[in-house]
Design a protein around this motif. Sequence first.
Motif, PDB file in Angstrom:
ATOM      1  N   PHE A  56       0.815  -1.212   0.000  1.00 33.43           N
ATOM      2  CA  PHE A  56       0.000   0.000   0.000  1.00 33.43           C
ATOM      3  C   PHE A  56       0.857   1.274   0.000  1.00 33.43           C
ATOM      4  CE2 PHE A  56      -2.552   3.384   1.774  1.00 33.43           C
ATOM      5  CZ  PHE A  56      -3.773   3.222   1.150  1.00 33.43           C
ATOM      6  N   TYR A  67      -4.110   9.289  -4.130  1.00 32.66           N
ATOM      7  CA  TYR A  67      -4.401   7.870  -4.342  1.00 32.66           C
ATOM      8  C   TYR A  67      -5.478   7.366  -3.383  1.00 32.66           C
ATOM      9  CZ  TYR A  67      -3.621   2.800  -4.261  1.00 32.66           C
ATOM     10  OH  TYR A  67      -3.788   1.439  -4.284  1.00 32.66           O
ATOM     11  N   TYR A 106      -8.978   4.811  -3.989  1.00 35.04           N
ATOM     12  CA  TYR A 106      -8.991   3.628  -3.120  1.00 35.04           C
ATOM     13  C   TYR A 106     -10.266   3.588  -2.279  1.00 35.04           C
ATOM     14  CZ  TYR A 106      -7.375   0.037   0.123  1.00 35.04           C
ATOM     15  OH  TYR A 106      -7.263  -1.115   0.865  1.00 35.04           O
ATOM     16  N   ALA A 143      -5.612   0.428  -7.697  1.00 33.72           N
ATOM     17  CA  ALA A 143      -6.379   0.630  -6.464  1.00 33.72           C
ATOM     18  C   ALA A 143      -7.420  -0.473  -6.289  1.00 33.72           C
ATOM     19  CB  ALA A 143      -7.056   1.999  -6.489  1.00 33.72           C
ATOM     20  N   GLN A 198      -5.698  -3.668  -5.233  1.00 37.52           N
ATOM     21  CA  GLN A 198      -5.284  -3.621  -3.831  1.00 37.52           C
ATOM     22  C   GLN A 198      -6.474  -3.799  -2.896  1.00 37.52           C
ATOM     23  OE1 GLN A 198      -2.467  -3.770  -2.512  1.00 37.52           O
ATOM     24  NE2 GLN A 198      -2.887  -3.242  -0.377  1.00 37.52           N
ATOM     25  N   VAL A 199      -7.610  -3.170  -3.199  1.00 39.98           N
ATOM     26  CA  VAL A 199      -8.821  -3.350  -2.392  1.00 39.98           C
ATOM     27  C   VAL A 199      -9.224  -4.813  -2.380  1.00 39.98           C
ATOM     28  CG1 VAL A 199     -11.302  -2.895  -2.332  1.00 39.98           C
ATOM     29  CG2 VAL A 199      -9.719  -1.011  -2.682  1.00 39.98           C
TER      30      VAL A 199
END
Length: 729
Positions: free
Chosen positions: A87, A99, A103, A302, A305-306
């Motif tokens: 992250f 960012y 996100y 993003a 990553q989530v």
Amino acid sequence: MPKNSKVVKRELDDEVIESVKDLLSNEDSSDDAFKKSELMVDDQEEKDVDVEEGSDAEDERPAWNSKLQYILAQVGFSVGLGNVWRFPYLCQKNGGGAYLVPYLILLLIIGIPLFFLELAVGQRIRRGSIGVWNYISPKLGGIGFASCVVCFFVALYYNVIIGWSLFYFSQSFQHPLPWDQCPLVKNASHTFVEPECEKSSATTYYWYREALNISSSLSESGGLNWKMTICLLAAWVMVCLAMIKGIQSSGKIMYFSSLFPYVVLLCFLIRGLLLNGSVDGIRHMFTPKLEIMLEPKVWREAATQVFFALGLGFGGVIAFSSYNKRDNNCHFDAVLVSFINFFTSVLATLVVFAVLGFKANIINEKCVIQNSEKILKLLKMGNLSQDMIPHHINFSSITAEDYNLVYDIIQKVKEEEFDSLGLKSCQIEDELNKAVQGTGLAFIAFTEAMTHFPASPFWSVMFFLMLVNLGLGSMFGTIEGIITPIVDTFKVRKEILTVICCLVAFFIGLIFVQRSGNYFVTMFDDYSATLPLLIVVILENVAVIRIYGIDKFVEDLKDMLGFSPSQYYYYMWKYVSPFVLSCLLVASIVQMGLSPPGYNAWIEDTAMEEFHSYPTWAMIICISLMVLAILPVPIVFIVRRCNLIDDSSGSLASVSYKRGRIIKEPVNLEGDNTSLIHGKSPSEVPSPNFGKNIYRKQTGSPTLDTAPNGRYGIGYLMADMPDMPESDL
């Protein structure tokens, strides 16, 4: 998901006239399992008793000792190494503070709704990932198997990272730290600094040469690295001992493994803020670059990553929630855990940039001193005139601002000759812009910064112990995503299965502790999970919203929670999340196609990384990882669709799955000659007559649900007869 009941009185139609004994006499006499099946009918005449599935059998299912233990388990699973070393890198790379906007938006669009969905189905059905999707539709049972395969692939290399952390942890109990300075090499005539270390840095050398003893290519195995082999064995022993009793053992460990990282992060943040240059790092992090935020790549990264931060698709979320009570408020849990995960990522980013700001400041000071000495030499040699140096500049105690002033003056005056002077611009921002992630952040950049801390061994011990705990928390959820579905489906002993799983994973994991093992870790990380998990979560969404029915699912949620969830979730599940996931899948495939498949190899002679393309055999492995992970989905679908397996034999018959029902069989009565219908004598209870074909298709049932799971399928029959009230035996 209608409630299941094992105790019920039914009104049967005129067609059902024969006794249960007559029905049994029409079946194969050799089928003891069917004869020993049991129907339970309540004594009460007029009252239907609605008992949730598992009122007796499920009483034996383990449960969380407290709500706090469960929340810590979910937090421990979702908050992992990626929060600390992935992250911050994405935040630095994709616009700093800007960012956080994409996100958060994607967390609300796909993160929380899909996390809520997995929590709800696990809690409602009280099964692991295989059982949950079999329950909704037997033909979609492959989704659960695919989750198990992905969990196994990820566990193989994830525990290797825990092994690396254990190695650094064990080496931190000495002063100075072993990676503080480059080693000296002695020969017959003189002593000199190790050339590989001199060309790189002390921490880089220690990581690649002392810890990994890395080879120069994927094809060059180099044999086992015994230090890392022992650490990997220790990591698997820790996981096995923690998981051997399921949540009864791992749940207690969660109090430490989930909370300790927060203690360490807060300590690091306080210590980091007191360091010189930390404010520069944090300012750099939160300086928004709004133009970058509009790039599609930022939103794709993003979303990815989530997706991975919450552990969607692994089966661990479903497994943990399956040990909850049915009336637990899983909506609150979904929102709470999601935002704890987000704020943990922000906290970790603050810590990382505070420490990297301190490191950048130290490197910048060295740069200023070295280049100031060059300027003094140039002044003595007459290459530079003393007149161009401002009078207030004192080179013996020059600041970074003064040096940059001199640098700019020299650059303007000596414009044509400037490159030949060999001077460098010493800017903290240039050092902070060097994006570092993953092992490069944890084992090189952060480790180097800690060597400059007062009492550096203490901080090193704390940091690597934190990494071990973060890794273990995620490993517990990953292993639970393998063990729970298999135990629920095949009824094997959890202790034996856990030991076998850990042993097999350790021996397969030996490929990661070769001298070339780091390259295999990169390969598995890139190819074993990303695409398969995206496909799995898309299919999960389709299974619940399309196959089972979103209206029915919302009714089940209302029944569980005691209130109707917001219409927001209805539209997210039905329209937005599937669309966003599909776009993410396409974008990931395109990105994978555009990026040349390869890895960064460490070259000893140059002490630098060099990009190498994967050889043919490695490409076959990469493709096989993706295919094997998703292969269970079409296989199970074809097997169910074509009725290729007779489920009455083997352990699969121990739990028969049907949309909206679970029927357990057989119950071993061991020669009990009493009536199969308890509570009433055979003459008092009307018995069904199903005719020659005991499987009866439910009117209007979806195509995916027409084939019963089990040879006799008495549970399906009683559940699917259209003239009966909807309930279960």
